[in-house]
Structure formats: C-alpha cells, structure tokens
Design a protein around this motif. Structure first.
Motif, PDB file in Angstrom:
ATOM      1  N   TRP A 126       7.288  -8.558   3.411  1.00 15.03           N
ATOM      2  CA  TRP A 126       8.438  -9.425   2.560  1.00 15.03           C
ATOM      3  C   TRP A 126       8.327  -9.438   0.672  1.00 15.03           C
ATOM      4  O   TRP A 126       9.110  -9.625   0.040  1.00 15.03           O
ATOM      5  CB  TRP A 126       8.772 -10.700   2.941  1.00 15.03           C
ATOM      6  N   TRP A 127       7.019  -8.290   0.729  1.00 16.12           N
ATOM      7  CA  TRP A 127       6.338  -8.748  -0.758  1.00 16.12           C
ATOM      8  C   TRP A 127       5.649  -7.269  -0.610  1.00 16.12           C
ATOM      9  O   TRP A 127       5.058  -7.061  -0.610  1.00 16.12           O
ATOM     10  CB  TRP A 127       5.371  -9.746  -0.781  1.00 16.12           C
ATOM     11  N   ARG A 128       6.252  -6.538  -1.993  1.00 12.56           N
ATOM     12  CA  ARG A 128       6.634  -4.806  -1.908  1.00 12.56           C
ATOM     13  C   ARG A 128       5.188  -4.366  -2.718  1.00 12.56           C
ATOM     14  O   ARG A 128       4.830  -3.447  -2.827  1.00 12.56           O
ATOM     15  CB  ARG A 128       7.989  -4.545  -2.114  1.00 12.56           C
ATOM     16  N   GLN A 129       4.840  -5.539  -3.743  1.00 10.04           N
ATOM     17  CA  GLN A 129       3.848  -5.627  -4.518  1.00 10.04           C
ATOM     18  C   GLN A 129       2.225  -5.724  -3.371  1.00 10.04           C
ATOM     19  O   GLN A 129       0.753  -4.857  -3.309  1.00 10.04           O
ATOM     20  CB  GLN A 129       3.930  -6.341  -5.632  1.00 10.04           C
ATOM     21  N   VAL A 130       2.941  -6.297  -2.680  1.00  7.42           N
ATOM     22  CA  VAL A 130       1.384  -6.305  -1.350  1.00  7.42           C
ATOM     23  C   VAL A 130       1.162  -5.141  -0.609  1.00  7.42           C
ATOM     24  O   VAL A 130       2.089  -4.776  -0.046  1.00  7.42           O
ATOM     25  CB  VAL A 130       1.776  -7.431  -1.009  1.00  7.42           C
ATOM     26  N   ARG A 131       0.687  -4.087  -0.475  1.00  7.12           N
ATOM     27  CA  ARG A 131       0.717  -2.876  -0.597  1.00  7.12           C
ATOM     28  C   ARG A 131       0.182  -2.633   1.146  1.00  7.12           C
ATOM     29  O   ARG A 131       0.758  -1.948   1.843  1.00  7.12           O
ATOM     30  CB  ARG A 131       0.579  -1.227  -1.206  1.00  7.12           C
ATOM     31  N   GLU A 132      -0.836  -3.529   1.445  1.00  4.12           N
ATOM     32  CA  GLU A 132      -2.205  -2.868   2.666  1.00  4.12           C
ATOM     33  C   GLU A 132      -2.347  -4.056   2.329  1.00  4.12           C
ATOM     34  O   GLU A 132      -2.600  -4.861   1.310  1.00  4.12           O
ATOM     35  CB  GLU A 132      -1.834  -1.352   2.283  1.00  4.12           C
ATOM     36  N   VAL A 133      -2.669  -4.464   4.169  1.00  2.00           N
ATOM     37  CA  VAL A 133      -3.922  -5.576   5.005  1.00  2.00           C
ATOM     38  C   VAL A 133      -4.228  -4.995   5.873  1.00  2.00           C
ATOM     39  O   VAL A 133      -3.358  -4.555   6.431  1.00  2.00           O
ATOM     40  CB  VAL A 133      -2.869  -6.522   4.334  1.00  2.00           C
ATOM     41  N   ASN A 134      -5.539  -4.756   5.617  1.00  2.60           N
ATOM     42  CA  ASN A 134      -6.327  -4.542   6.499  1.00  2.60           C
ATOM     43  C   ASN A 134      -6.857  -5.944   7.299  1.00  2.60           C
ATOM     44  O   ASN A 134      -7.733  -6.045   6.666  1.00  2.60           O
ATOM     45  CB  ASN A 134      -7.280  -3.022   6.457  1.00  2.60           C
ATOM     46  N   ARG A 135      -6.524  -6.379   8.214  1.00  4.54           N
ATOM     47  CA  ARG A 135      -7.690  -6.950   9.224  1.00  4.54           C
ATOM     48  C   ARG A 135      -8.834  -6.863   9.138  1.00  4.54           C
ATOM     49  O   ARG A 135      -8.502  -5.328  10.027  1.00  4.54           O
ATOM     50  CB  ARG A 135      -6.998  -7.977   9.635  1.00  4.54           C
TER      51      ARG A 135
ATOM     52  N   ASP B 113     -11.010 -12.537  12.564  1.00  8.91           N
ATOM     53  CA  ASP B 113     -10.405 -13.351  12.412  1.00  8.91           C
ATOM     54  C   ASP B 113      -9.755 -14.519  10.878  1.00  8.91           C
ATOM     55  O   ASP B 113      -9.211 -15.323  10.717  1.00  8.91           O
ATOM     56  CB  ASP B 113     -10.803 -14.560  12.908  1.00  8.91           C
ATOM     57  N   THR B 114     -10.885 -14.008   9.535  1.00  9.59           N
ATOM     58  CA  THR B 114     -11.249 -14.361   8.426  1.00  9.59           C
ATOM     59  C   THR B 114     -11.379 -14.201   7.057  1.00  9.59           C
ATOM     60  O   THR B 114     -11.252 -14.095   6.341  1.00  9.59           O
ATOM     61  CB  THR B 114     -12.666 -15.494   8.177  1.00  9.59           C
ATOM     62  N   THR B 115     -11.167 -12.556   7.706  1.00  8.79           N
ATOM     63  CA  THR B 115     -11.228 -11.640   6.605  1.00  8.79           C
ATOM     64  C   THR B 115     -10.474 -10.563   6.534  1.00  8.79           C
ATOM     65  O   THR B 115     -10.138  -9.676   7.599  1.00  8.79           O
ATOM     66  CB  THR B 115     -13.009 -10.402   6.035  1.00  8.79           C
ATOM     67  N   GLY B 116     -10.007  -9.884   5.273  1.00 12.57           N
ATOM     68  CA  GLY B 116      -9.486  -8.380   5.584  1.00 12.57           C
ATOM     69  C   GLY B 116      -8.900  -7.632   3.734  1.00 12.57           C
ATOM     70  O   GLY B 116      -9.853  -8.257   3.395  1.00 12.57           O
ATOM     71  N   VAL B 117      -9.015  -6.701   3.623  1.00 14.86           N
ATOM     72  CA  VAL B 117      -8.604  -5.835   2.716  1.00 14.86           C
ATOM     73  C   VAL B 117      -7.183  -5.504   2.330  1.00 14.86           C
ATOM     74  O   VAL B 117      -6.672  -5.425   3.500  1.00 14.86           O
ATOM     75  CB  VAL B 117      -9.511  -4.154   2.814  1.00 14.86           C
ATOM     76  N   ILE B 118      -7.002  -6.002   1.122  1.00 11.42           N
ATOM     77  CA  ILE B 118      -5.876  -6.476   0.712  1.00 11.42           C
ATOM     78  C   ILE B 118      -5.827  -5.281  -0.547  1.00 11.42           C
ATOM     79  O   ILE B 118      -6.224  -5.290  -1.283  1.00 11.42           O
ATOM     80  CB  ILE B 118      -5.241  -7.645  -0.094  1.00 11.42           C
ATOM     81  N   ARG B 119      -4.963  -4.958  -0.461  1.00  8.94           N
ATOM     82  CA  ARG B 119      -4.154  -4.051  -2.301  1.00  8.94           C
ATOM     83  C   ARG B 119      -3.011  -3.971  -2.502  1.00  8.94           C
ATOM     84  O   ARG B 119      -1.779  -3.948  -1.498  1.00  8.94           O
ATOM     85  CB  ARG B 119      -4.001  -1.926  -1.142  1.00  8.94           C
ATOM     86  N   ILE B 120      -3.432  -4.094  -3.553  1.00 11.40           N
ATOM     87  CA  ILE B 120      -1.773  -5.061  -4.381  1.00 11.40           C
ATOM     88  C   ILE B 120      -1.391  -3.619  -5.902  1.00 11.40           C
ATOM     89  O   ILE B 120      -2.571  -3.080  -5.907  1.00 11.40           O
ATOM     90  CB  ILE B 120      -2.219  -6.275  -4.941  1.00 11.40           C
ATOM     91  N   ARG B 121      -0.638  -3.501  -6.183  1.00 13.91           N
ATOM     92  CA  ARG B 121       0.801  -2.767  -6.896  1.00 13.91           C
ATOM     93  C   ARG B 121       1.598  -3.486  -7.642  1.00 13.91           C
ATOM     94  O   ARG B 121       2.405  -3.657  -6.569  1.00 13.91           O
ATOM     95  CB  ARG B 121       0.392  -1.450  -6.714  1.00 13.91           C
ATOM     96  N   SER B 122       1.963  -3.360  -8.621  1.00  9.65           N
ATOM     97  CA  SER B 122       3.222  -4.378  -8.849  1.00  9.65           C
ATOM     98  C   SER B 122       3.332  -2.955  -9.998  1.00  9.65           C
ATOM     99  O   SER B 122       3.741  -2.059  -9.571  1.00  9.65           O
ATOM    100  CB  SER B 122       2.582  -5.538 -10.310  1.00  9.65           C
ATOM    101  N   LEU B 123       4.353  -3.521 -10.806  1.00  7.93           N
ATOM    102  CA  LEU B 123       4.793  -2.608 -11.889  1.00  7.93           C
ATOM    103  C   LEU B 123       3.888  -1.659 -12.826  1.00  7.93           C
ATOM    104  O   LEU B 123       3.847  -0.480 -12.634  1.00  7.93           O
ATOM    105  CB  LEU B 123       5.518  -3.162 -12.698  1.00  7.93           C
ATOM    106  N   LEU B 124       2.990  -1.939 -13.233  1.00  2.00           N
ATOM    107  CA  LEU B 124       2.081  -0.679 -13.906  1.00  2.00           C
ATOM    108  C   LEU B 124       1.358   0.011 -12.688  1.00  2.00           C
ATOM    109  O   LEU B 124       1.135  -0.718 -12.086  1.00  2.00           O
ATOM    110  CB  LEU B 124       0.906  -1.818 -14.439  1.00  2.00           C
TER     111      LEU B 124
END
Length: 148
Positions: free
Chosen positions: A34-43, A46-57
């Motif tokens: 539902w949030w296109r700038q949040v490109r990837e979430v790898n769990r 239970d408490t930790t994950g790696v998140i990749r985001i990218r906005s307009l730039l």
C-alpha cells in the motif's frame, strides 16, 4: 548544526478506528502493498527486518529496523534504525472522531555517503522528498483501509 541529522513529524487523519490502523501499521512486511515508496521489507526475525525505501529522488535508503516498542493499548509502535539511516521512528495512533490520527515522529542521522556529501545544498530537497513520501504513504494507507 549537523546537516545530516533530521527530525520529522507527520500527522495522518485516517478513516478507520485506531485498533485497525495499529494492526495495519504493525505489519511492516505488508507496507509495500500500500506504500509504493517502501520497496522491500525482509523480515529477519520477530523483531527485526531490513527495509529499502525510495521516494522521488533517484536513490534508495536501506536500513535495519528493530522493534523497540509495540504497545497496542497505547497505540505506539517504535523502531530503532541502523544502516543508511541511524535513529528511531515512532507511530502513535489515537482516536479522532470515527477514525484515527496516526502521528509519525522520526529522528535520524543520514549515513549514505552521497547524501552526506550533499547535506548542505540538498537539505531542502531531501526534506521535500520525505514530505512527498509521507503524503503518498497517507494516501496509500487511506485507500488500503477503505478497500479492506
């Protein structure tokens, strides 16, 4: 002033009760739906994950997020972040009439070398980029809550 340190606050009025908003925001692995700038979430666990985001730039930010606080009764979700961003972020969800108000607070230090080099001239553009990302997130979450 440390030009690589940022403090953000966003307020989202949402068309669902606080408990429902909390449940959606608690499932970070679903954010890309539902949030296109949040490109990837790898769990990772239970408490930790790696998140990749990218906005307009044209740059990605990747960081490890570790849950620090999950309190459904208080409506608080908080993470610590390390990687391209070091710091913390917190959602606080409260009732707002028939819906909810989601307050997002974030304090981070930018570690990505390019963004550090461009810290002074790029700061207004980086802040605008964040604002656009948050606006898209609010719109995406609103549509998601209305569709479900």
């Amino acid at each position: 002033m440390d030009w690589t340190r940022y403090r953000f606050r966003s307020l989202w009025a949402l068309p669902a009760p606080p408990a429902r908003v909390y449940d959606v925001l608690e499932r970070a692995e679903d954010y890309p739906s539902w949030w296109r700038q949040v490109r990837e979430v790898n769990r990772l666990d239970d408490t930790t994950g790696v998140i990749r985001i990218r906005s307009l730039l044209p740059y990605d930010l990747t960081f490890t997020a570790r849950a620090v606080r999950r309190d459904a009764v208080a409506g608080v979700l908080e993470i610590a972040m390390t990687g391209d961003l070091d710091g913390w972020a917190r959602w606080t969800i409260t009732a707002d009439g028939p819906g909810a108000l989601a307050r997002y607070d974030q304090v981070v230090q930018v570690n990505k070398p390019l963004l550090r080099r461009l810290a002074v001239p790029g700061r207004p553009v980086f802040r605008l980029n964040h604002r656009l990302m948050m606006r898209a997130g609010r719109r995406g979450l609103t549509a998601h809550l209305e569709a479900v």
